[in-house]
Design a protein around this motif. Sequence first.
Motif, PDB file in Angstrom:
ATOM      1  N   ASP A   1       0.836  -1.203   0.000  1.00  0.00           N
ATOM      2  CA  ASP A   1       0.000   0.000   0.000  1.00  0.00           C
ATOM      3  C   ASP A   1       0.867   1.248   0.000  1.00  0.00           C
ATOM      4  OD1 ASP A   1      -2.273  -1.537   0.052  1.00  0.00           O
ATOM      5  OD2 ASP A   1      -2.405  -1.553   2.249  1.00  0.00           O
ATOM      6  N   VAL A   2       0.384   2.265  -0.677  1.00  0.00           N
ATOM      7  CA  VAL A   2       1.103   3.538  -0.756  1.00  0.00           C
ATOM      8  C   VAL A   2       0.250   4.609  -0.104  1.00  0.00           C
ATOM      9  CG1 VAL A   2       2.153   5.232  -2.297  1.00  0.00           C
ATOM     10  CG2 VAL A   2       2.167   2.801  -2.925  1.00  0.00           C
ATOM     11  N   ASN A   3       0.823   5.318   0.867  1.00  0.00           N
ATOM     12  CA  ASN A   3       0.054   6.355   1.560  1.00  0.00           C
ATOM     13  C   ASN A   3       0.089   7.662   0.774  1.00  0.00           C
ATOM     14  OD1 ASN A   3       2.548   7.675   2.138  1.00  0.00           O
ATOM     15  ND2 ASN A   3       2.834   6.352   3.933  1.00  0.00           N
ATOM     16  N   ASP A   4      -0.678   8.634   1.234  1.00  0.00           N
ATOM     17  CA  ASP A   4      -0.795   9.905   0.530  1.00  0.00           C
ATOM     18  C   ASP A   4       0.540  10.622   0.404  1.00  0.00           C
ATOM     19  OD1 ASP A   4      -3.447   9.460   0.204  1.00  0.00           O
ATOM     20  OD2 ASP A   4      -4.092  10.675   1.922  1.00  0.00           O
ATOM     21  N   ALA A   5       1.350  10.536   1.467  1.00  0.00           N
ATOM     22  CA  ALA A   5       2.650  11.208   1.436  1.00  0.00           C
ATOM     23  C   ALA A   5       3.540  10.623   0.351  1.00  0.00           C
ATOM     24  CB  ALA A   5       3.334  11.077   2.799  1.00  0.00           C
ATOM     25  N   ASP A   6       3.504   9.286   0.236  1.00  0.00           N
ATOM     26  CA  ASP A   6       4.314   8.639  -0.802  1.00  0.00           C
ATOM     27  C   ASP A   6       3.810   9.023  -2.193  1.00  0.00           C
ATOM     28  OD1 ASP A   6       5.894   7.397   1.065  1.00  0.00           O
ATOM     29  OD2 ASP A   6       4.670   5.577   1.128  1.00  0.00           O
ATOM     30  N   LEU A   7       2.482   9.110  -2.352  1.00  0.00           N
ATOM     31  CA  LEU A   7       1.914   9.495  -3.647  1.00  0.00           C
ATOM     32  C   LEU A   7       2.324  10.910  -4.038  1.00  0.00           C
ATOM     33  CD1 LEU A   7      -1.699   8.026  -3.393  1.00  0.00           C
ATOM     34  CD2 LEU A   7       0.154   7.223  -4.867  1.00  0.00           C
ATOM     35  N   LYS A   8       2.300  11.819  -3.038  1.00  0.00           N
ATOM     36  CA  LYS A   8       2.718  13.192  -3.316  1.00  0.00           C
ATOM     37  C   LYS A   8       4.192  13.241  -3.695  1.00  0.00           C
ATOM     38  CE  LYS A   8      -0.740  15.480  -0.402  1.00  0.00           C
ATOM     39  NZ  LYS A   8      -0.980  16.343   0.765  1.00  0.00           N
ATOM     40  N   ALA A   9       4.984  12.432  -2.987  1.00  0.00           N
ATOM     41  CA  ALA A   9       6.416  12.395  -3.303  1.00  0.00           C
ATOM     42  C   ALA A   9       6.640  11.875  -4.721  1.00  0.00           C
ATOM     43  CB  ALA A   9       7.145  11.513  -2.295  1.00  0.00           C
ATOM     44  N   MET A  10       5.860  10.858  -5.100  1.00  0.00           N
ATOM     45  CA  MET A  10       5.963  10.319  -6.457  1.00  0.00           C
ATOM     46  C   MET A  10       5.545  11.350  -7.492  1.00  0.00           C
ATOM     47  SD  MET A  10       4.511   6.441  -6.087  1.00  0.00           S
ATOM     48  CE  MET A  10       5.282   5.243  -4.978  1.00  0.00           C
ATOM     49  N   ASP A  11       4.477  12.096  -7.173  1.00  0.00           N
ATOM     50  CA  ASP A  11       4.025  13.138  -8.087  1.00  0.00           C
ATOM     51  C   ASP A  11       5.100  14.190  -8.286  1.00  0.00           C
ATOM     52  OD1 ASP A  11       1.597  11.934  -8.512  1.00  0.00           O
ATOM     53  OD2 ASP A  11       0.551  13.068  -6.944  1.00  0.00           O
TER      54      ASP A  11
END
Length: 212
Positions: free
Chosen positions: A75-85
Amino acid sequence: MSKKDNGAALILAYLNEKNRPYSAQDVFCNLQKQHGLGKTAVVKAMELLALEGKIKEKVYGKQKIYFADQAQFKDVNDADLKAMDCQISELSAEVQSLTQSCRQLDAELKELSSSLTTEEMVSEIQELKAECSGYRARLEKIKSATNHVTPEEKEKVYKEQSLYVKEWKKRKRLASDMISAILEGYPKSKKEFLDEAGVETDEDCKVVVPNT
């Protein structure tokens, strides 16, 4: 590993790596050139992988879509998604910058490729100097000549040419009128008449009346 199993393994690895939905046609087009997979083999392999639960299958009307089993990914949390973005944005900007640099370098390369080398420029300069020297010698020869045409003589020649050309056109027109009048009662063609009369036209001699 058999060729069939190897194809299924390649497709499974590809779907897991890309982690996005594909049709069998998409996978075939993407892998066929590099791995030489046949379309029928790709379809069968993807159906088998879906049947075994190694990939997921969704049906939309008559089309089947396949994608990697998301359960295998953490699972990927919101912080990781923002970092990926943010990383994607940075990489996209870098790609755009590199693309622009490549275009500039390509333009410079084309310009340099079309330019002369130092040796070629030296050779061309020598050729131009030799050509200029020849022109200078020719000019000096013309200047030293004693038979120059005076402006008065030149004007006289032009007037005589104009007079002769006018007379030429006048006689050509008179001859044409006479031939046309004769042809009105002549039973044969114009060419036959000219041949029998022994008349040669300007066109026969490939002569053009000059402009006055």
